[in-house]
Design an enzyme around this catalytic site. Structure first.
Site, PDB file in Angstrom:
ATOM      1  N   ARG A  66     -10.682  45.998  14.348  1.00 38.70           N
ATOM      2  CA  ARG A  66      -9.567  45.239  14.918  1.00 38.70           C
ATOM      3  C   ARG A  66      -8.910  46.056  16.035  1.00 38.70           C
ATOM      4  NH1 ARG A  66      -5.789  43.563  10.400  1.00 38.70           N
ATOM      5  NH2 ARG A  66      -7.423  42.027  10.039  1.00 38.70           N
ATOM      6  N   ARG A 116       1.853  46.792  12.311  1.00 39.85           N
ATOM      7  CA  ARG A 116       0.617  46.206  12.825  1.00 39.85           C
ATOM      8  C   ARG A 116       0.813  45.769  14.280  1.00 39.85           C
ATOM      9  NH1 ARG A 116      -2.789  44.290   8.581  1.00 39.85           N
ATOM     10  NH2 ARG A 116      -2.570  45.697   6.791  1.00 39.85           N
ATOM     11  N   LYS A 144       1.894  46.791   4.640  1.00 39.71           N
ATOM     12  CA  LYS A 144       1.843  46.490   6.074  1.00 39.71           C
ATOM     13  C   LYS A 144       3.184  45.956   6.552  1.00 39.71           C
ATOM     14  CE  LYS A 144      -0.259  42.040   4.907  1.00 39.71           C
ATOM     15  NZ  LYS A 144      -1.488  41.230   5.003  1.00 39.71           N
ATOM     16  N   LYS A 160       5.080  43.892   9.997  1.00 41.21           N
ATOM     17  CA  LYS A 160       4.778  43.069  11.161  1.00 41.21           C
ATOM     18  C   LYS A 160       6.034  42.767  11.975  1.00 41.21           C
ATOM     19  CE  LYS A 160       0.831  40.977   8.806  1.00 41.21           C
ATOM     20  NZ  LYS A 160       0.188  39.724   8.327  1.00 41.21           N
ATOM     21  N   CYS A 170      -8.441  31.065   9.394  1.00 35.70           N
ATOM     22  CA  CYS A 170      -8.801  32.475   9.250  1.00 35.70           C
ATOM     23  C   CYS A 170     -10.325  32.609   9.179  1.00 35.70           C
ATOM     24  CB  CYS A 170      -8.158  33.043   7.997  1.00 35.70           C
ATOM     25  SG  CYS A 170      -8.896  32.433   6.453  1.00 35.70           S
ATOM     26  N   CYS A 177     -14.986  38.121   5.025  1.00 38.42           N
ATOM     27  CA  CYS A 177     -13.768  38.606   4.355  1.00 38.42           C
ATOM     28  C   CYS A 177     -13.991  38.765   2.860  1.00 38.42           C
ATOM     29  CB  CYS A 177     -12.606  37.645   4.612  1.00 38.42           C
ATOM     30  SG  CYS A 177     -11.081  38.184   3.814  1.00 38.42           S
ATOM     31  N   CYS A 213      -8.080  31.863   1.355  1.00 36.89           N
ATOM     32  CA  CYS A 213      -7.434  32.435   0.167  1.00 36.89           C
ATOM     33  C   CYS A 213      -5.925  32.334   0.362  1.00 36.89           C
ATOM     34  CB  CYS A 213      -7.878  33.883  -0.053  1.00 36.89           C
ATOM     35  SG  CYS A 213      -7.024  35.091   0.996  1.00 36.89           S
ATOM     36  N   CYS A 231      -3.226  34.488   6.184  1.00 37.93           N
ATOM     37  CA  CYS A 231      -3.367  35.094   7.511  1.00 37.93           C
ATOM     38  C   CYS A 231      -3.153  34.085   8.642  1.00 37.93           C
ATOM     39  CB  CYS A 231      -4.738  35.746   7.650  1.00 37.93           C
ATOM     40  SG  CYS A 231      -4.954  37.189   6.594  1.00 37.93           S
TER      41      CYS A 231
END
Length: 587
Positions: free
Chosen positions: A89, A158, A228, A230, A449, A455, A494, A498
């Site tokens: 990424r 991120r 994480k 953001k 996603c 994934c 899931c 995302c």
């Protein structure tokens, strides 16, 4: 006011020492994110150890395996070995990418990846299918084009999102973009591990790292953040980045075409585990207002509160949103004001009023044009007559314009001379790339996603089935006279969210193989969490389940009421009753 970098915990706060989770101890003992990565990069194994996989995230990579291969067998009937590879990424603050950088990423996907490049829902790039043996060369090449994968993943800040529209007729968008770049730099980890691991040649000689010296981590400390983190920057007229879903969202307050400050929105986040009631998607709270001169220090104070008080025992409850939920706004604000060193005012009144996908032709404001090009679900690839990868390569090689990646996974071509418009349109047509006018609003605002096959968290499909699902939903919308209505549809494989499905008009969240939980009642503006309308719905039944709801909306909407607003107004029980169903019938 500068943020106090010291530890502001009280004696009472410090009395309760948490039992650190395994990953917290791993970070603590990792020598600032090094661990065993250097040694493992030298061995012949196709995969990394479990501990190295966790540390690899901070360097911008996830180990994956092709889950389609898991189902295959060898000629003798034995199961095939897992086909390991890495996702890489690239962090692209605000989505700003030069033509040279874009072309280099396209070359990398062909040379070292799986032949496709992906635009993420956070305005970055993702390469898939990179073998472990090619990982160092890939990351080194990305840095050579003046991009980076550092901190694109992991328990740190991120990629910083920002509205990508390159308008030049006022300073607002550029002020917002400048702030996004400043946040990205300020919250980058100070560890030199990234440069030592990836930016060396085969003899171990460092390349282009003269300015990087080992330093302490004054913001992140020894264990970095609990989870994480953001950031996102938006303005009320265009919340394309879903500012309320960020850990810290900064909503620009504009007066006379100038940003005078930002409402600071804290505690958003999408991920949840349906089987655990302690987890849930959440919108952030408007906590304070900060001037442009204050905003970085205010953000630092918030990050340090999360560093010191976020949950380090249970990673399912480790995001900042749970600290806000448990403490409440008043306690949280008092704590981060103590870290900041001064009281802060209440937020301004600035409701979000719009969202733009930035597709199509626009006057840039400086005599140039920009063009938003739809990239369905962000996947840049050639498939049959639709050759997006080749088309973008041809345009960028010929015209060399700046680009920006959008939060809806598309790309903006900037700084276009009006004389070049016809030539660009001709190239788009030659490569089968549709104009904005040729696409339904449902398709333009759809997000999915990656999910399967790469994934490791995916329960079911998302990106690979979303185009066909939109194909089936479009005629349903047309049947009810809604083909020109802006209805956002987002899908994830899931519940981690995302693609931010919980704030869409229609959210489709993977429940089990081929089945999805349908969420209704969000909106394109990203200002409301939807509710569960129906659980475990087979993919093939989704259009039929939506059809009577859309018919009811068309007949009963109030004025310009959006579909999500209609669903939120009526609520789940009323919607079920209207289609002749009961709670008992769908359990």
């Amino acid at each position: 006011m500068e943020s106090n970098s010291g530890d502001q915990r009280t004696e009472q706060d410090a009395m309760s020492q948490p039992t650190l989770s395994k990953i917290e101890n791993l970070k603590l003992d990792s020598c600032q994110l090094r661990g065993t990565l250097a040694d493992e990069l030298q061995n012949d194994r196709p995969d990394f150890s479990a501990d190295a996989i966790q540390l690899l995230k901070y360097h911008g990579s996830y180990q994956q395996d092709d889950r389609d291969v898991r189902k295959q067998k060898n000629a003798d009937g034995t199961k095939k070995e897992k086909a390991y590879s890495c996702l890489i990424r690239t962090a692209v603050p605000g989505g700003r990418v030069s033509a040279e950088q874009f072309l280099a990423e396209l070359d990398l996907c062909d040379r070292l990846g799986n032949g496709s490049l992906r635009i993420t829902t956070r305005q970055g790039f993702q390469l898939h299918g990179v073998l472990k043996s090619n990982l160092k060369e890939t990351i080194r090449t990305i840095n050579q084009i003046k991009l980076s994968t550092f901190a694109a993943c992991g328990d740190v800040s991120r990629n910083v999102m920002c509205c990508p529209a390159p308008y030049k007729n006022n300073r607002v968008r550029e002020q917002m973009q400048t702030l996004a770049q400043e946040i990205a730099v300020h919250f980058r980890p100070r560890s030199t591990s990234y440069y030592e691991l990836w930016l060396t040649d085969d003899e171990g000689n460092k390349q282009n790292v003269a300015d990087f010296q080992p330093v302490a981590e004054p913001i992140y400390g020894e264990c970095y953040l609990p989870r994480k983190f953001k950031f996102g920057v938006a303005e009320p007229a265009d919340n394309c980045i879903d500012v309320y879903t960020q850990d810290v969202g900064l909503l620009a307050i504009v007066e006379e075409s100038e940003v005078i400050g930002y409402n600071v929105i804290v505690g958003g986040g999408m991920g949840n585990t349906p089987s655990a009631d302690k987890t849930f998607p959440r919108l952030g709270d408007e906590v304070t207002f900060a001037t442009p001169e204050q905003v970085i220090a205010v953000c630092e104070a918030i990050v340090k509160v999360q560093r010191d008080f976020g949950n380090r025992e249970d990673r399912k409850r480790a995001r900042l949103k749970y600290l806000l939920h448990d403490w409440g706004v008043a306690k949280f604000k008092a704590k981060f004001e103590a870290y900041y060193g001064a009281p802060l005012p209440a937020p301004r009144h600035a409701p979000v009023i719009g969202v733009d996908d930035h597709l199509g032709w626009h006057v840039q404001g400086d005599g140039k044009l920009f063009l938003g090009v739809n990239i369905e679900n962000g996947r840049i690839a050639d498939a049959g007559d639709v050759r997006i990868k080749s088309g973008l390569r041809a345009i960028l090689q010929r015209y060399g314009m700046q680009t920006r990646l959008t939060p809806l996974q598309s790309v903006i071509l900037c700084d276009i001379d009006p004389a070049d418009r016809r030539g660009i349109e001709t190239l788009l047509g030659e490569y089968g790339m549709k104009s904005a006018d040729e696409l339904s609003l449902a398709r333009r605002f759809a997000v999915a996603c990656p999910a399967l096959p790469t994934c490791g968290l995916a329960i079911t499909e998302s990106e690979r089935v979303m185009p066909q699902l939109i194909d089936q939903i479009e005629p349903v919308l047309a049947e009810h006279g809604l083909d020109q209505s802006q209805i956002s549809i987002r899908m994830t494989g899931c519940p981690n969210g995302c693609a931010r499905p919980y704030v869409a008009d229609i959210g489709l969240v993977g429940k089990s193989i081929g089945k999805y939980t349908i969420y209704l009642g969000g909106n394109p503006q990203g200002t409301r969490i939807g509710f569960v309308y129906q659980d475990a719905t087979p993919l093939t039944e989704i259009p039929a389940q939506l059809s009577p709801l859309l018919a009811g909306y068309k007949a009963e909407k109030l004025g310009d009421e959006a579909f999500g607003d209609y669903c939120a107004r009526l609520g789940r029980e009323t919607l079920l009753a209207k289609v002749g169903r009961t709670e008992a019938a769908i359990i």
